[in-house]
Design an enzyme around this catalytic site. Structure first.
Site, PDB file in Angstrom:
ATOM      1  CG  HIS A 158      82.367  -6.643  86.700  1.00  0.00           C
ATOM      2  ND1 HIS A 158      83.662  -6.907  86.379  1.00  0.00           N
ATOM      3  CD2 HIS A 158      81.700  -7.785  86.461  1.00  0.00           C
ATOM      4  CE1 HIS A 158      83.779  -8.167  85.965  1.00  0.00           C
ATOM      5  NE2 HIS A 158      82.596  -8.715  86.013  1.00  0.00           N
TER       6      HIS A 158
ATOM      7  CG  PHE B 172      77.809 -29.159  83.415  1.00  0.00           C
ATOM      8  CD1 PHE B 172      78.628 -30.072  84.066  1.00  0.00           C
ATOM      9  CD2 PHE B 172      76.481 -29.508  83.201  1.00  0.00           C
ATOM     10  CE1 PHE B 172      78.129 -31.299  84.495  1.00  0.00           C
ATOM     11  CE2 PHE B 172      75.978 -30.728  83.621  1.00  0.00           C
ATOM     12  CZ  PHE B 172      76.809 -31.622  84.266  1.00  0.00           C
TER      13      PHE B 172
ATOM     14  CE1 TYR C 203      85.925 -10.927  84.428  1.00  0.00           C
ATOM     15  CE2 TYR C 203      85.917 -10.533  82.071  1.00  0.00           C
ATOM     16  CZ  TYR C 203      85.225 -10.738  83.249  1.00  0.00           C
ATOM     17  OH  TYR C 203      83.857 -10.765  83.244  1.00  0.00           O
TER      18      TYR C 203
ATOM     19  CB  SER D 180      78.048 -18.490  82.757  1.00  0.00           C
ATOM     20  OG  SER D 180      79.207 -18.002  83.389  1.00  0.00           O
ATOM     21  N   PRO D 181      76.802 -18.880  79.227  1.00  0.00           N
ATOM     22  CG  PRO D 181      77.147 -18.569  76.929  1.00  0.00           C
ATOM     23  CD  PRO D 181      77.675 -18.159  78.278  1.00  0.00           C
ATOM     24  CG  LEU D 182      77.915 -23.073  76.379  1.00  0.00           C
ATOM     25  CD1 LEU D 182      79.130 -23.511  75.570  1.00  0.00           C
ATOM     26  CD2 LEU D 182      76.635 -23.655  75.777  1.00  0.00           C
TER      27      LEU D 182
ATOM     28  CB  SER E 112      80.425 -28.439  76.196  1.00  0.00           C
ATOM     29  OG  SER E 112      81.183 -28.992  77.268  1.00  0.00           O
TER      30      SER E 112
END
Length: 348
Positions: free
Chosen positions: A142, A226, A66, A220-222, A228
């Site tokens: 990963h 998006f 990252y 990426s739970p949202l 939100s």
């Protein structure tokens, strides 16, 4: 619209695997350095990470890749400096086993997996140094390397545990067969897979996770933010550094296709005195007691909003109603992750 009360300095906890206690909602730190535009200001992110600890977050997620082209390990270095004062109070998770295909001109460059034991053993030394700690609480491969038997990767992780360099290990983006084979060599504490209202494929993995007592860490739970409900056709994303510029859910067509989904979320959120993001996270938390979402952010207000999702209670009937809605409402395609490159797999 959503609850404005200050978050308590302690958040409820959940157990990953047999004994790894983490905050009910963790903090995915990738976006501070990678994939969501140019890396954020270090001073601002250092303050935000300290605020997260004060707010009750104890679970922080990073990876050795990252970063930026100029500083490929930016995120681990950031967390190492920012979280060192709180090290005894937090759970640090990082990942190894991929690099980016730098020959690609794609915004989200393909991944080249490398699960060889020698790579894992070399990577942990770099991560420990950058994270300014002598032991990681959770260390993931990963991506599974199709050219390396998962038993060899698991064996390397077992050695790291025996050496005291990590206390738990996990696998990101795995399936049942691979998980079972890995677990037979060294018990797996957590699987970290993509999971959201728009990406539910891995619910098929839940029975084996329950059987083996393996936690599920949802990245990426949202749906990359998006869900939100804070984006529209006028939203702009940096073309070369923000993956959202190439994600189907953020296109004008995707926005149209997802209009009913977002409106449903807004309606439910209004009834529950919450935000759409909080409903999305609360839905996930209500599914299983061993699911821990790790939404990311660069903003204090979002950090607080996400933490307060743990205070939103959904009944079994409400969760079932949401599931029925998700099974019938129109949806666009959603970003499913960077593809694995077919180029040369391993460097000497």
């Amino acid at each position: 619209m959503y609850r404005q009360s200050e978050v308590d300095e302690t958040m409820n906890t959940r157990i990953l695997g047999k004994d790894l206690k983490v905050s009910e909602i963790g903090l995915g730190c990738m976006g501070m350095s990678h994939a969501y535009g140019p890396a954020a200001d270090k001073g601002e992110m250092t303050r935000l990470l300290a605020q997260a600890v004060d707010m009750g977050y104890t679970f922080f997620d990073t990876a050795e890749v990252y970063g930026t082209p100029e500083n490929p390990n930016d995120n681990e270095e950031l967390l190492g400096r920012a979280l060192k004062p709180f090290r005894s109070r937090i759970v640090l998770a990082s990942k190894c086993g991929i690099r980016f295909d730098e020959s690609s001109d794609a915004v989200n460059k393909p991944l080249i997996p490398d699960g060889r034991p020698e790579t894992i053993k070399r990577s942990i030394e770099g991560s420990l140094k950058r994270l300014q700690t002598d032991c990681l609480d959770l260390y993931y491969i990963h991506r599974v390397d199709p050219d390396v038997p998962i038993e060899e990767t698991a064996g390397a992780m077992k050695e790291l545990i025996e050496q005291g360099k990590i206390t738990h290990w996990g696998i990101s983006e795995t399936n049942e067969e691979t998980l079972r084979r890995a677990y037979a060599v060294c018990p797996v504490t957590a699987v970290q897979n993509r999971y959201s209202m728009m990406y539910r494929e891995y619910e098929a993995l839940f029975p084996v996770l329950e059987e083996l007592q393996v936690g599920f860490v949802a990245f990426s739970p949202l749906a990359n933010g998006f869900l939100s409900a804070r984006y529209n056709k006028d939203s702009h994303f940096a073309e070369r550094t923000d993956y959202r510029s190439a994600m189907p859910q953020f296109t004008a067509e995707g926005m149209d296709q997802n209009q009913e989904l977002i409106q449903n979320l807004l309606d439910i959120a209004d009834r529950k005195n919450a935000t759409p993001a909080q409903i999305s996270l609360a839905w996930m938390l209500a599914k299983k007691p061993w699911i821990v979402p790790i939404p990311g952010t660069r903003k204090y207000s979002r950090l607080q909003e996400n933490a307060q999702a743990a205070e939103v209670t959904l009944t079994k009937e409400e969760v079932k109603a949401l599931d029925r809605m998700l099974e019938t409402v129109p949806m666009s395609q959603v970003f499913g992750g960077s593809r694995v490159s077919e180029r040369e797999k391993h460097e000497p």
